[in-house]
Design a protein around this motif. Structure first.
Motif, PDB file in Angstrom:
ATOM      1  N   SER A  80      17.366  -1.523 -21.697  1.00  0.00           N
ATOM      2  CA  SER A  80      18.347  -0.698 -22.447  1.00  0.00           C
ATOM      3  C   SER A  80      19.435  -1.622 -22.673  1.00  0.00           C
ATOM      4  O   SER A  80      20.155  -1.564 -23.730  1.00  0.00           O
ATOM      5  CB  SER A  80      18.904   0.553 -21.710  1.00  0.00           C
ATOM      6  N   LEU A  81      19.923  -2.645 -21.709  1.00  0.00           N
ATOM      7  CA  LEU A  81      20.997  -3.471 -21.810  1.00  0.00           C
ATOM      8  C   LEU A  81      20.600  -4.473 -23.127  1.00  0.00           C
ATOM      9  O   LEU A  81      21.460  -5.001 -23.630  1.00  0.00           O
ATOM     10  CB  LEU A  81      21.405  -4.104 -20.560  1.00  0.00           C
ATOM     11  N   ASP A  82      19.318  -5.034 -23.071  1.00  0.00           N
ATOM     12  CA  ASP A  82      19.088  -5.876 -24.059  1.00  0.00           C
ATOM     13  C   ASP A  82      19.164  -5.116 -25.587  1.00  0.00           C
ATOM     14  O   ASP A  82      19.553  -5.743 -26.485  1.00  0.00           O
ATOM     15  CB  ASP A  82      17.400  -6.086 -23.852  1.00  0.00           C
ATOM     16  N   ALA A  83      18.674  -3.582 -25.581  1.00  0.00           N
ATOM     17  CA  ALA A  83      18.931  -2.926 -26.788  1.00  0.00           C
ATOM     18  C   ALA A  83      20.358  -3.029 -27.343  1.00  0.00           C
ATOM     19  O   ALA A  83      20.900  -3.030 -28.420  1.00  0.00           O
ATOM     20  CB  ALA A  83      18.353  -1.434 -26.788  1.00  0.00           C
ATOM     21  N   LEU A  84      21.208  -2.731 -26.045  1.00  0.00           N
ATOM     22  CA  LEU A  84      22.665  -2.703 -26.488  1.00  0.00           C
ATOM     23  C   LEU A  84      23.231  -4.077 -27.007  1.00  0.00           C
ATOM     24  O   LEU A  84      23.946  -4.045 -28.003  1.00  0.00           O
ATOM     25  CB  LEU A  84      23.311  -2.352 -25.456  1.00  0.00           C
ATOM     26  N   ALA A  85      22.506  -5.174 -26.466  1.00  0.00           N
ATOM     27  CA  ALA A  85      23.184  -6.453 -26.676  1.00  0.00           C
ATOM     28  C   ALA A  85      22.858  -6.851 -28.093  1.00  0.00           C
ATOM     29  O   ALA A  85      23.713  -7.367 -29.077  1.00  0.00           O
ATOM     30  CB  ALA A  85      22.818  -7.475 -25.740  1.00  0.00           C
ATOM     31  N   VAL A  86      21.497  -6.466 -28.353  1.00  0.00           N
ATOM     32  CA  VAL A  86      21.086  -6.915 -29.970  1.00  0.00           C
ATOM     33  C   VAL A  86      21.604  -6.005 -30.922  1.00  0.00           C
ATOM     34  O   VAL A  86      22.083  -6.393 -31.759  1.00  0.00           O
ATOM     35  CB  VAL A  86      19.488  -6.679 -29.919  1.00  0.00           C
ATOM     36  N   GLY A  87      21.762  -4.691 -30.611  1.00  0.00           N
ATOM     37  CA  GLY A  87      22.571  -3.632 -31.518  1.00  0.00           C
ATOM     38  C   GLY A  87      24.170  -4.299 -31.685  1.00  0.00           C
ATOM     39  O   GLY A  87      24.581  -4.298 -32.807  1.00  0.00           O
ATOM     40  N   TYR A  88      24.783  -4.707 -30.499  1.00  0.00           N
ATOM     41  CA  TYR A  88      26.267  -5.333 -30.732  1.00  0.00           C
ATOM     42  C   TYR A  88      26.289  -6.670 -31.614  1.00  0.00           C
ATOM     43  O   TYR A  88      26.965  -6.830 -32.474  1.00  0.00           O
ATOM     44  CB  TYR A  88      26.618  -5.598 -29.373  1.00  0.00           C
ATOM     45  N   LEU A  89      25.099  -7.318 -31.516  1.00  0.00           N
ATOM     46  CA  LEU A  89      24.952  -8.612 -32.348  1.00  0.00           C
ATOM     47  C   LEU A  89      24.965  -7.923 -33.786  1.00  0.00           C
ATOM     48  O   LEU A  89      25.682  -8.731 -34.582  1.00  0.00           O
ATOM     49  CB  LEU A  89      23.933  -9.383 -31.780  1.00  0.00           C
TER      50      LEU A  89
END
Length: 228
Positions: A9-18
């Motif tokens: 979920s942290l990967d998804a958050l990071a990509v969404g943030y990007l």
């Protein structure tokens, strides 16, 4: 499906943030909120004035040279993006070596994980390439309209056509700036190779650099300097 466990979920958050940062920074720069306008918008005003001053300039070799230089810049970056896209595709086709290097760095993950992360960077590079190509074409349109502007400032067609040339120039510059931001974020997206935290850090750093250069740079202070 086993590969999905490597995307948290942290990967998804990071990509969404990007992605949010990519879209958001473009909007803030091109359409500033409040009275603090960006360097790009300040330069756009000078582009309008350039086309108006061009009306009575004799000869217009100076203007043609500047426009030619701007088009050369778009061509250079478009070519660089093509090379980067080729390098990225080569890396994906040989992801085994990248996976071996990652294992040496204690970053164990299947090859497909590295391929997806490289594809994210290629997304930004491809977007930048398309923007540079469009910018080059718009600068070409601008050159054609510039050539049609009468030299006589009293001619009723002079000012309207100069304003058209100015608007085309600004639109081309906006596409060029979008391409540059794509390169910035392509580099920032490579932080994902170090994990989601690396992506969050690199995205934040990219945002900081862009915001500083657009809203707190020395060049911006020079453009705002009183000319009275």
């Amino acid at each position: 499906m086993d590969h999905l466990k490597f995307f948290t979920s942290l990967d998804a958050l990071a990509v969404g943030y990007l992605l949010l940062a990519w879209f958001g920074i473009g909007y803030v720069i091109e359409r500033p909120l409040g009275s603090r306008i960006s360097t790009s918008v300040l330069v756009a005003n000078y582009r309008k004035q350039w086309m108006i001053q061009m009306i009575t300039r004799q000869p217009r070799i100076f203007d043609a040279t500047i426009l030619g230089t701007l088009r050369e810049g778009t061509s250079f970056f478009a070519s660089a993006c093509l090379i980067a896209i080729g390098g990225g595709l080569a890396a994906i086709s040989n992801a085994k070596k990248l996976s071996d290097v990652a294992q040496n760095l204690a970053l164990d993950a299947p090859e497909i994980i590295w391929e997806v992360k490289i594809l994210l960077a290629l997304l930004f590079i491809t977007s930048a390439f398309l923007k540079f190509i469009w910018s080059n074409r718009l600068f070409g349109y601008c050159g054609v309209v510039m050539a049609s502007v009468p030299n006589d400032k009293n001619d009723p067609l002079a000012l309207p056509r100069a304003q058209k040339a100015g608007d085309l120039n600004i639109t081309a510059a906006r596409a060029f700036n979008g391409g540059l931001r794509g390169i910035y974020f392509a580099l920032g997206s490579l932080g994902w190779l170090l994990g989601p935290v690396g992506l969050l850090v690199s995205t934040t750093l990219t945002l900081f650099i862009l915001l500083r250069r657009e809203f707190a740079s020395t060049s911006r202070e020079i453009l705002l300097r009183d000319e009275g």
